[in-house]
Design a protein around this motif. Structure first.
Motif, PDB file in Angstrom:
ATOM      1  N   PRO A   1       0.835  -1.212   0.000  1.00 39.55           N
ATOM      2  CA  PRO A   1       0.000   0.000   0.000  1.00 39.55           C
ATOM      3  C   PRO A   1       0.865   1.256   0.000  1.00 39.55           C
ATOM      4  O   PRO A   1       1.884   1.315   0.687  1.00 39.55           O
ATOM      5  N   ARG A   2       0.427   2.259  -0.752  1.00 33.88           N
ATOM      6  CA  ARG A   2       1.231   3.467  -0.890  1.00 33.88           C
ATOM      7  C   ARG A   2       1.309   4.236   0.418  1.00 33.88           C
ATOM      8  O   ARG A   2       2.312   4.882   0.693  1.00 33.88           O
ATOM      9  N   PHE A   3       0.273   4.193   1.234  1.00 33.04           N
ATOM     10  CA  PHE A   3       0.357   4.840   2.542  1.00 33.04           C
ATOM     11  C   PHE A   3      -0.404   4.015   3.569  1.00 33.04           C
ATOM     12  O   PHE A   3      -1.288   3.215   3.235  1.00 33.04           O
ATOM     13  N   GLY A   4      -0.036   4.216   4.808  1.00 31.78           N
ATOM     14  CA  GLY A   4      -0.729   3.607   5.929  1.00 31.78           C
ATOM     15  C   GLY A   4      -0.534   4.467   7.158  1.00 31.78           C
ATOM     16  O   GLY A   4       0.423   5.238   7.247  1.00 31.78           O
ATOM     17  N   TYR A   5      -1.447   4.335   8.114  1.00 30.88           N
ATOM     18  CA  TYR A   5      -1.329   5.144   9.325  1.00 30.88           C
ATOM     19  C   TYR A   5      -2.028   4.452  10.488  1.00 30.88           C
ATOM     20  O   TYR A   5      -2.900   3.592  10.309  1.00 30.88           O
ATOM     21  N   SER A   6      -1.629   4.850  11.680  1.00 23.75           N
ATOM     22  CA  SER A   6      -2.278   4.385  12.901  1.00 23.75           C
ATOM     23  C   SER A   6      -2.214   5.510  13.916  1.00 23.75           C
ATOM     24  O   SER A   6      -1.126   6.013  14.240  1.00 23.75           O
ATOM     25  N   VAL A   7      -3.369   5.930  14.397  1.00 20.22           N
ATOM     26  CA  VAL A   7      -3.465   6.971  15.412  1.00 20.22           C
ATOM     27  C   VAL A   7      -4.215   6.377  16.604  1.00 20.22           C
ATOM     28  O   VAL A   7      -5.310   5.832  16.448  1.00 20.22           O
TER      29      VAL A   7
END
Length: 701
Positions: free
Chosen positions: A595-601
């Motif tokens: 995946p080109r981007f990923g995040y976790s907040v």
């Protein structure tokens, strides 16, 4: 790209100024800093001192997201992905590199997995309720871990013996008829002897409804896990620890639907069973005048039974139907030795610290496949055996250049030998010598900040395509003779990173920017002739590949009652010169599972001394499911919620995972399998868990 460079610049500034600000507030706070030691590192340094992109999770991180299994934890980490194709997520990708499945041919994983130092690569694991620490290494780690760490390594350490009695019992109830029972206890028998025991049982009906069989448990979970540790310290110089693991997994496998949802029509649901036993003896000897001897001797034996309904339907669905199953019975036995000398003050080479180690392994893989042979129009079987031996030596040297500048250099030389034989009469031997290396320049402007430049080289063994060889005798598959074997893969990595921690840990920031070049990259290929639903799988080599991007991790204590954790990644990948056996040209396209981007907040909000509210939002961009077709997953957001109440020794919690009820694809295939539409090709996906709601109660003593 401008945005990415701005993030790196901001991280450098933050790493430099954060410790100074914290010092002005409270210089004495340094004594209260929690030191997290990286267990997988050769010198077991702290995460902030170690060059390279690394994430560390503890028991608290599991509780925050109500995690019960590894694949529920991995979404928290930047540039980490996984694929299922079985009852659980089993195949890991780091920075877009990693396998997606294992069928006939034995794979050497690009991302390995160690549990208490025992090699579980490719097996997956069950519950992780007794986790002490979980580490994710990103990028080539050949010097430390060898051929199983081309793209990274997962290192899990479980809880061990204690000097005083400690225990915990946890009960979890959730929808889909799910429950989890877990318990741990540790104590000292005498001043020299101590032990720990952890037991866990997980049960669930799963998230599939089989309308043909009128059942909702054909994709069920039934897993038992036991771990025991016995420590012995006869004197101050020697510590021995015996480790024992047992896993009994009896899961169903009925995950793919002709209607491309969570409703199946299978009349012969499959299974995903695993029974494994493991023993390890760890040694830590400090009696030598010049070095410390550390190491482990381990043994593992695993039996797997994996199978599925190939047609995903039942007899009578359509006049053009077919009805077959595919089953893989695997046995794996391995013996591994890894010992090293780590220099002490008396053993330094001038001002340099050094490590010198040796690694040896013997692994035996046996496979029996039971399937329908469409060429012979009858039930058939295929058997193969692979024996692999590895021998390696490795070393690492840490040399101070100045008070703030250190040069780290390491190299590993490894030789492997394969002996392969199968029921088709093929007997092949492969031998190769490979090498990996790392070189980093570490600059520490102050004790809480690190800026590093890292270059590393990783490797992965080549091998035999047994499935291709077995089917090459069929005239319709004669082109597979050119795919009888595949070459080793090499990965070069250049990385720049910044790490900074406030003295009171009110702010922790880590950023890494990397560029990786893959040589002879291994990709999964398939050939589907016209003689029915028969697929021939093989590993192929694409000319090269490019993977580059950025990883960011931050922890911020905004208020004594509010802490925020953020991880994010940006990734760009590219296939080299790659034309499939069917003539499809995928050269220059993005790689699979990347995946080109990923995040976790995530946020911890302490509503009172007893009550805590946890919220986590994770997301990933769409990604290709395979290097051999153009089908992609859907972009998703995953919301997790938890409210807990602490009452002396008790903790009560109510939680929800995937609260937005998103369909999250964890494996995808593209072909025709539905007779109702003339076997037109479709994207068929396996989905992760839907919305889950549960309650947990734990008692700690």
């Amino acid at each position: 790209m401008r945005f990415s460079l701005s993030l790196v610049t901001a991280a450098v500034f933050t790493a430099l100024v954060t410790p100074v600000v914290a010092h002005a507030e409270n210089a004495a706070a340094v004594t209260a800093i929690e030191r997290i030691t990286v267990q997988g590192d050769l010198r077991q340094q702290s995460a902030g001192q170690l060059a390279g992109s690394l994430s560390v999770a503890t028991e608290q991180d599991l509780q925050r997201q109500s995690v019960q299994h590894l694949d529920e934890l991995l979404n928290q980490f930047a540039n980490v992905n996984f694929s299922a194709g079985a009852s659980r997520g089993r195949f890991i990708q780091v920075r877009g590199i990693g396998e997606r499945s294992e069928f006939v041919d034995t794979i050497n994983p690009s991302v390995g997995m160690l549990i208490d130092g025992i090699d579980y690569s490719g097996l997956g694991i069950t519950g992780i309720s007794d986790i002490a620490q979980f580490e994710v290494f990103r990028g080539p780690e050949a010097t430390r871990f060898g051929a199983n760490a081309l793209a990274g390594m997962l290192n899990l350490t479980t809880k061990g013996p204690t000097d005083t009695p400690e225990g915990k019992v946890t009960v979890t109830l959730a929808d889909y008829d799910s429950y989890q029972l877990a318990g741990q206890f540790s104590n000292a028998i005498t001043p020299q002897w101590g032990y720990s025991l952890a037991l866990e049982q997980q049960v669930s009906d799963g998230f599939i409804k089989n309308t043909h069989l009128k059942r909702d448990d054909t994709n069920n979970i039934d897993e038992f896990n036991a771990r025991f540790k016995l420590a012995f310290q006869p004197n101050s110089d020697l510590t021995l620890q015996l480790i024992s693991h047992f896993v009994d997994q009896d899961n169903g496998y009925d995950a793919f639907s002709l209607d491309r949802n969570r409703t199946t029509l299978s009349d012969e649901p499959g299974q995903d069973k695993l029974r494994s036993k493991a023993l390890a003896l760890q040694t830590d000897y400090r009696g030598l005048p010049f070095a410390r001897l550390q190491g482990q001797l381990s043994w593992l034996d695993a039996a797997m039974d994996y199978g599925f309904d190939e047609d995903w339907s039942h007899v009578g669905l359509h006049p053009d139907e077919y009805s077959t199953t595919d089953r893989y019975l695997r046995n794996r036995e391995q013996l591994t030795l890894d010992y090293r000398l780590v220099s002490t003050d008396a053993g330094r080479l001038g001002d340099s610290d050094w490590v010198l180690g040796i690694y040896a392994a013997s692994k035996e893989f046996e496979l029996t496949r039971q399937f329908w042979n469409w060429s012979l129009w009858q039930a058939d079987s295929f058997a193969s055996a692979l024996t692999r031996t590895n021998l390696a030596v490795y070393t690492e040297l840490s040399t101070p250049v100045s008070d703030k500048l250190t040069l780290i250099s390491g190299v590993r030389l490894e030789r492997y030998e394969d002996d392969y034989a199968d029921s088709s009469g093929n007997q092949i031997g492969n031998t190769d010598t490979m090498w990996g290396a790392k070189l980093s320049l570490n600059y520490q402007p102050n004790p809480q900040a690190l800026i590093y430049l890292l270059g590393s080289r990783g490797y992965k063994v080549g091998g035999v395509n047994g499935d291709a060889l077995a089917k090459a005798a069929d005239d319709s598959l004669s082109e597979l003779m050119s795919k009888a074997s595949f070459a080793p893969e090499t990965l070069y990595n250049a990385e720049f990173g910044v790490k900074g921690t406030a003295l009171d840990q009110s702010l922790v920031t880590r950023v890494a920017a990397f560029y990786m070049w893959r040589k002879d990259m291994q990709v999964k290929g398939w050939l589907n002739p016209d003689s029915g639903p028969q697929f021939a799988g093989f590993i192929d080599n694409a000319g090269s590949g490019r993977n580059y991007g950025i990883e960011i991790e931050n922890r911020l204590q905004l208020h004594p009652q509010l802490a925020v954790m953020l991880s994010a990644s940006w990734l760009k990948t590219k296939l080299g010169n790659y034309i499939t056996i069917d003539g499809d040209d995928f050269s220059g396209r993005e790689q699979a599972q990347a995946p080109r981007f990923g995040y976790s907040v995530a946020a911890d909000w302490y509503l009172s001394d007893a009550m805590t509210f946890n919220i986590g939002l994770q997301g990933k961009d769409a990604f290709y499911y395979s290097d051999g077709h153009e089908q992609r997953s859907s972009r998703y957001e995953l919301l997790n919620l938890r409210l807990s109440y602490q009452l002396q020794h008790w903790q009560l919690a109510v939680w929800s995972r995937n609260a937005l009820d998103k369909d999250i694809g964890v494996r995808g295939f593209y072909f025709g399998n539905d007779p109702r539409d003339g076997y037109a090709p479709h994207l068929y996906e396996q989905f992760a868990e839907p919305r889950r709601v549960g309650v947990s109660a734990s008692y700690q003593f």
